[in-house]
Design an enzyme around this catalytic site. Structure first.
Site, PDB file in Angstrom:
ATOM      1  N   ASN A   9      35.290  22.419  56.358  1.00  0.00           N
ATOM      2  CA  ASN A   9      35.990  21.127  56.402  1.00  0.00           C
ATOM      3  C   ASN A   9      35.408  20.357  57.578  1.00  0.00           C
ATOM      4  OD1 ASN A   9      37.730  18.987  56.590  1.00  0.00           O
ATOM      5  ND2 ASN A   9      39.507  20.187  57.266  1.00  0.00           N
ATOM      6  N   LYS A  11      35.923  17.425  58.478  1.00  0.00           N
ATOM      7  CA  LYS A  11      36.824  16.396  59.019  1.00  0.00           C
ATOM      8  C   LYS A  11      36.041  15.087  59.209  1.00  0.00           C
ATOM      9  CE  LYS A  11      39.463  20.054  61.126  1.00  0.00           C
ATOM     10  NZ  LYS A  11      40.604  20.413  61.963  1.00  0.00           N
ATOM     11  N   HIS A  96      46.221  19.225  53.739  1.00  0.00           N
ATOM     12  CA  HIS A  96      45.805  19.703  55.064  1.00  0.00           C
ATOM     13  C   HIS A  96      46.863  19.273  56.083  1.00  0.00           C
ATOM     14  CE1 HIS A  96      43.559  20.160  58.772  1.00  0.00           C
ATOM     15  NE2 HIS A  96      42.754  20.978  58.112  1.00  0.00           N
ATOM     16  N   GLU A  98      46.676  18.096  58.943  1.00  0.00           N
ATOM     17  CA  GLU A  98      46.428  16.808  59.598  1.00  0.00           C
ATOM     18  C   GLU A  98      46.890  15.651  58.704  1.00  0.00           C
ATOM     19  OE1 GLU A  98      42.290  17.473  60.592  1.00  0.00           O
ATOM     20  OE2 GLU A  98      42.917  19.007  62.027  1.00  0.00           O
ATOM     21  N   GLU A 168      46.950  28.021  56.515  1.00  0.00           N
ATOM     22  CA  GLU A 168      46.454  27.501  57.786  1.00  0.00           C
ATOM     23  C   GLU A 168      47.618  27.291  58.744  1.00  0.00           C
ATOM     24  OE1 GLU A 168      42.351  25.604  57.311  1.00  0.00           O
ATOM     25  OE2 GLU A 168      43.817  24.023  57.081  1.00  0.00           O
ATOM     26  N   GLY A 174      42.045  24.148  65.185  1.00  0.00           N
ATOM     27  CA  GLY A 174      41.349  23.409  66.231  1.00  0.00           C
ATOM     28  C   GLY A 174      41.805  23.760  67.635  1.00  0.00           C
ATOM     29  N   SER A 213      40.761  28.212  63.405  1.00  0.00           N
ATOM     30  CA  SER A 213      39.878  28.741  64.438  1.00  0.00           C
ATOM     31  C   SER A 213      39.121  29.997  64.006  1.00  0.00           C
ATOM     32  CB  SER A 213      40.654  28.990  65.738  1.00  0.00           C
ATOM     33  OG  SER A 213      41.199  27.772  66.227  1.00  0.00           O
TER      34      SER A 213
HETATM   35  C1  PEP Z   1      40.729  23.137  59.389  1.00  0.00           C
HETATM   36  O1  PEP Z   1      40.551  21.999  59.761  1.00  0.00           O
HETATM   37  O2  PEP Z   1      41.091  23.357  58.222  1.00  0.00           O
HETATM   38  C2  PEP Z   1      40.505  24.218  60.343  1.00  0.00           C
HETATM   39  C3  PEP Z   1      40.824  25.430  59.988  1.00  0.00           C
HETATM   40  O3  PEP Z   1      39.977  23.875  61.571  1.00  0.00           O
HETATM   41  P1  PEP Z   1      39.435  24.876  62.718  1.00  0.00           P
HETATM   42  O4  PEP Z   1      38.608  25.930  62.016  1.00  0.00           O
HETATM   43  O5  PEP Z   1      38.635  24.018  63.619  1.00  0.00           O
HETATM   44  O6  PEP Z   1      40.640  25.471  63.356  1.00  0.00           O
END
Ligand code: PEP
Length: 252
Positions: A9, A11, A96, A98, A168, A174, A213
């Site tokens: 992803n 972003k 997601h 976000e 998630e 992040g 992460s």
């Molecule tokens: C994500 O944006 O779906 C995500 C898992 O980000 P990160 O791996 O940076 O935590």
């Protein structure tokens, strides 16, 4: 056997030049991994033409990070699922955290996006997960249940035959804080068992990704858990060597 998948992803990162270098490295590094698992990148909309021309014919698929719940009409700034089809997208991430948090997407809206994606032949990657506050107040399972219920009510359990779920935990996205393999496995098993209560066959075949992460140095232990079928990768998907290492980890 369940499909394994690693999806990046991106972003709101990248530009034509950087993407070109990243994709070239990914094509080289991932082409040798064969077809035991699937690999994908979910990129910002404007880059679909260049991503499509770079990735078609390779073993890397591509997708969107969001999709409108509407088919067409006066929805300024929105992008429909059929528009994504024009660029041969395979996946659309829906729900997601976000999007849920920054753009106020409710469980109902996420469910409508899931349906819109499937109606156009895309595979939705449905994100679910709890905030730190919800985990601390012991409501993780309830929150995830509600997120799933909205989709199951609107689309039915059989729709999951053409979908992917990504667990998630919001507190791990992040932040550099990864769920431990056991913490992630516990929720993945909870999700799979919940689906199995409606259809054992669908649950057994459902790909459930972990996201939050995931890095080159922790992917293998997460992917080794019995109900974790790969990852949705944010930050590490922007670094070719890291993403390739994570893709390698899903095969072993
Ligand atoms: C994500 O944006 O779906 C995500 C898992 O980000 P990160 O791996 O940076 O935590």
């Amino acid at each position: 056997m369940r499909k394994k998948l690693v999806a990046g992803n991106w972003k709101m990162h990248g530009n034509l030049q950087e993407n070109d270098a990243l994709l070239s490295a990914l094509v080289t590094g991932i082409s040798v991994l064969g077809n035991n698992a699937s690999y994908a990148v979910c990129v910002p909309y404007p880059y679909f033409p260049s991503v499509q021309s770079k990735l078609q014919g390779t073993n890397i698929e591509w997708g969107a990070q969001n999709v409108s719940q509407h088919e067409k009409g006066a929805f300024t700034g929105e992008v429909s699922a059929s528009m994504l089809n024009d660029f041969n997208c395979t996946y659309a991430i829906v729900g997601h955290s976000e999007r849920r948090m920054l753009y106020g997407e409710s469980n109902q809206v996420v469910a409508e996006k899931y349906v819109a994606a499937q109606k156009a032949g895309l595979v939705p990657i449905l994100c679910v997960g709890e905030t730190l506050e919800q985990r601390d107040s012991d409501t993780t399972e309830q929150v995830i249940d509600e997120q799933l219920k909205a989709v199951l009510t609107l689309a039915g359990v059989n729709s999951l035959a053409n979908a992917v779920i990504a667990y998630e935990p919001v507190w791990a996205i992040g932040t550099g804080k990864t769920a431990t393999p056991q913490q992630a496995q516990d929720i993945h098993r909870f999700i799979r068992q919940g689906i199995a209560a409606q259809s054992a066959e669908i649950a057994a075949e459902l790909t459930i990704l972990y996201g939050g992460s995931v890095k080159a140095n922790n992917a293998a232990e997460l992917f080794a858990m019995p109900d974790i079928d790969g990852g949705l990768i944010g930050g590490a998907s922007l670094v070719a060597d890291d993403f390739i290492a994570i893709c390698k980890a899903v095969r072993s």
